[in-house]
Design a protein around this motif. Structure first.
Motif, mmCIF file in Angstrom:
data_model
loop_
_atom_site.group_PDB
_atom_site.id
_atom_site.type_symbol
_atom_site.label_atom_id
_atom_site.label_comp_id
_atom_site.label_asym_id
_atom_site.label_seq_id
_atom_site.Cartn_x
_atom_site.Cartn_y
_atom_site.Cartn_z
ATOM 1 N N SER A 275 5.207 5.217 0.211
ATOM 2 C CA SER A 275 5.910 5.282 -1.073
ATOM 3 C C SER A 275 6.488 3.925 -1.464
ATOM 4 C CB SER A 275 7.027 6.328 -0.996
ATOM 5 O OG SER A 275 6.501 7.612 -0.747
ATOM 6 N N GLN A 276 7.022 3.195 -0.491
ATOM 7 C CA GLN A 276 7.526 1.851 -0.778
ATOM 8 C C GLN A 276 6.401 0.933 -1.244
ATOM 9 O OE1 GLN A 276 9.517 1.382 3.179
ATOM 10 N NE2 GLN A 276 11.249 0.642 1.974
ATOM 11 N N ALA A 277 5.271 1.002 -0.546
ATOM 12 C CA ALA A 277 4.133 0.162 -0.925
ATOM 13 C C ALA A 277 3.623 0.538 -2.307
ATOM 14 C CB ALA A 277 3.020 0.316 0.113
ATOM 15 N N GLU A 278 3.620 1.831 -2.608
ATOM 16 C CA GLU A 278 3.150 2.290 -3.920
ATOM 17 C C GLU A 278 4.000 1.703 -5.041
ATOM 18 O OE1 GLU A 278 2.013 6.531 -6.077
ATOM 19 O OE2 GLU A 278 3.508 6.467 -4.485
ATOM 20 N N SER A 279 5.302 1.593 -4.810
ATOM 21 C CA SER A 279 6.200 1.056 -5.844
ATOM 22 C C SER A 279 5.972 -0.430 -6.096
ATOM 23 C CB SER A 279 7.657 1.304 -5.434
ATOM 24 O OG SER A 279 8.014 0.489 -4.317
ATOM 25 N N LEU A 280 5.263 -1.104 -5.169
ATOM 26 C CA LEU A 280 5.012 -2.541 -5.309
ATOM 27 C C LEU A 280 3.639 -2.856 -5.911
ATOM 28 C CD1 LEU A 280 6.261 -3.732 -1.799
ATOM 29 C CD2 LEU A 280 7.393 -4.171 -3.992
ATOM 30 N N MET A 281 2.819 -1.840 -6.130
ATOM 31 C CA MET A 281 1.422 -2.082 -6.492
ATOM 32 C C MET A 281 1.252 -2.963 -7.720
ATOM 33 S SD MET A 281 -1.202 1.016 -5.817
ATOM 34 C CE MET A 281 -0.364 2.202 -6.836
ATOM 35 N N CYS A 282 2.006 -2.688 -8.749
ATOM 36 C CA CYS A 282 1.842 -3.447 -9.995
ATOM 37 C C CYS A 282 2.647 -4.746 -9.989
ATOM 38 C CB CYS A 282 2.250 -2.585 -11.198
ATOM 39 S SG CYS A 282 1.158 -1.166 -11.447
ATOM 40 N N ARG A 283 3.320 -5.014 -8.889
ATOM 41 C CA ARG A 283 4.107 -6.238 -8.779
ATOM 42 C C ARG A 283 3.418 -7.253 -7.877
ATOM 43 N NH1 ARG A 283 9.483 -7.594 -9.526
ATOM 44 N NH2 ARG A 283 10.371 -9.132 -8.091
ATOM 45 N N ASN A 284 2.955 -6.770 -6.725
ATOM 46 C CA ASN A 284 2.327 -7.680 -5.764
ATOM 47 C C ASN A 284 1.267 -6.921 -4.967
ATOM 48 O OD1 ASN A 284 1.761 -9.511 -3.620
ATOM 49 N ND2 ASN A 284 3.723 -10.526 -4.005
ATOM 50 N N PRO A 285 0.095 -6.678 -5.566
ATOM 51 C CA PRO A 285 -0.947 -5.917 -4.868
ATOM 52 C C PRO A 285 -1.440 -6.583 -3.588
ATOM 53 C CG PRO A 285 -1.793 -6.865 -6.921
ATOM 54 C CD PRO A 285 -0.309 -7.036 -6.937
ATOM 55 N N LYS A 286 -1.327 -7.914 -3.510
ATOM 56 C CA LYS A 286 -1.763 -8.605 -2.289
ATOM 57 C C LYS A 286 -0.925 -8.151 -1.100
ATOM 58 C CE LYS A 286 -2.526 -13.236 -0.365
ATOM 59 N NZ LYS A 286 -2.442 -14.693 -0.635
ATOM 60 N N GLU A 287 0.381 -8.050 -1.286
ATOM 61 C CA GLU A 287 1.252 -7.596 -0.202
ATOM 62 C C GLU A 287 1.026 -6.117 0.102
ATOM 63 O OE1 GLU A 287 3.126 -9.069 1.919
ATOM 64 O OE2 GLU A 287 2.693 -11.043 1.107
ATOM 65 N N VAL A 288 0.700 -5.345 -0.933
ATOM 66 C CA VAL A 288 0.404 -3.931 -0.716
ATOM 67 C C VAL A 288 -0.818 -3.774 0.185
ATOM 68 C CG1 VAL A 288 -0.315 -1.783 -1.842
ATOM 69 C CG2 VAL A 288 1.491 -3.178 -2.857
ATOM 70 N N GLN A 289 -1.813 -4.635 0.000
ATOM 71 C CA GLN A 289 -2.987 -4.590 0.869
ATOM 72 C C GLN A 289 -2.611 -4.935 2.314
ATOM 73 O OE1 GLN A 289 -6.767 -6.237 -0.740
ATOM 74 N NE2 GLN A 289 -5.576 -6.692 -2.558
ATOM 75 N N ARG A 290 -1.689 -5.895 2.479
ATOM 76 C CA ARG A 290 -1.239 -6.241 3.829
ATOM 77 C C ARG A 290 -0.519 -5.060 4.466
ATOM 78 N NH1 ARG A 290 3.188 -7.131 6.293
ATOM 79 N NH2 ARG A 290 4.417 -6.947 4.388
ATOM 80 N N ILE A 291 0.344 -4.427 3.691
ATOM 81 C CA ILE A 291 1.077 -3.264 4.198
ATOM 82 C C ILE A 291 0.106 -2.134 4.537
ATOM 83 C CG2 ILE A 291 2.784 -1.503 3.600
ATOM 84 C CD1 ILE A 291 4.042 -3.671 1.712
#
Length: 302
Positions: A275-291
């Motif tokens: 859920s935390q990663a989902e909230s970041l998707m439109c902000r920093n997808p590169k970090e979401v991929q790392r997570i």
């Protein structure tokens, strides 16, 4: 056409049908766990060694794009009806709701629909004692309860629609389940909607281990090193817009969608991080991929 079906408003809810709520399936597993005389059984999709042939859409024949005598042999699962899934759901429920079924010992049970959950039934006796629980999604069926309750419900399903049985689980080695004169196969694992069920002396285990390994292989990560720790999620600066951002966003959505699927069904331990990663998707997808990679490593380990 802009016309809606009679009595409908044309909204997506009018045509779609909901999946079985994971919490309903977990409730079934919870009821099964302390009742060591209960069994659990499921049917299986038609296919395997059987070939299913389909007629091409009529419009393709009309336009001359397909010859009149052509049939298709699909190599992947296809869901499609002339009527909507909602219509199919209503038709199915009309054939099961409040139906009387008779167990081999003569006990008569009633299939009582569960409120607020489409495709779920309590199998109750004349004293309204619950003898079993059953769910269906399209034509996939899972039933748990006393052997008689499970047998009689699956017989109702097999008498109403063409299907074949996957098998059953039971802690009692003397239990034999039959549909008509055909015995069902005793299994070590049952699969329903991607969830794997096993039994042991302590209770019922639900996992998606096979599905997780398939997802890792699809991503080329079958040899990915596991991790005993969930990835750390921090506050990240926004990524600049551009082609790299758009491509990363598409990949992040795919990863989060798959991780949500397993988190909601069988792995609540990763749900907060997903859920935390989902909230970041439109902000920093590169970090979401790392997570996401860290989450797959965690799933690979446990």
């Amino acid at each position: 056409t802009d016309e809606s079906p009679a009595g409908g408003d044309g909204s997506p809810e009018e045509f779609s049908t909901q999946n079985v709520d994971p919490y309903v399936i977990k409730a079934m597993a919870s009821e099964l766990a302390p009742n060591k005389d209960w069994a659990i059984a499921a049917n299986s999709p038609l296919g395997g060694s059987e070939w299913i042939l389909l007629e091409p859409p009529a419009i393709l024949k009309k336009l001359g794009l397909v010859k009149p005598d052509v049939l298709y042999a699909p190599y992947k699962a296809i869901y499609g009806l002339r009527r909507s899934p909602k219509d199919w759901s209503r038709d199915r429920n009309s054939k099961i709701d409040y139906q009387k079924i008779t167990a081999a010992n003569g006990e008569v049970l009633t299939c009582v629909p569960v409120q607020h959950q489409d495709g779920a039934w309590k199998l109750v006796d004349k004293d309204e004692v619950v003898r079993g629980l059953a769910v269906m999604y399209v034509d996939d069926c899972l039933a748990t309860g006393t052997p008689g309750a499970v047998e009689s419900f699956l017989k109702l399903v097999s008498d109403t629609w063409k299907t074949k049985m996957q098998g059953f689980l039971s802690r009692d080695e003397d239990v034999v389940l039959k549909i008509g004169d055909a015995p069902m196969e005793r299994k070590q694992t049952l699969i329903f909607l991607g969830m794997e069920f096993t039994l042991d002396d302590e209770g019922t285990c639900i996992s998606q281990r096979r599905w997780i390994l398939q997802e890792l292989e699809k991503r080329g990560w079958i040899h990915l090193k596991g991790s005993q720790h969930l990835p750390y999620v921090d506050h990240y600066e926004p990524e600049p817009p551009g082609p790299a951002f758009d491509q990363g966003l598409a990949e992040a959505r795919s990863q989060i969608g798959a991780l949500l699927w397993v988190a909601i069904k069988t792995r609540p331990d990763i749900l907060a991080t997903v859920s935390q990663a989902e909230s970041l998707m439109c902000r920093n997808p590169k970090e979401v991929q790392r997570i996401s990679t860290g989450l797959w490593r965690y799933l690979r380990e446990l």
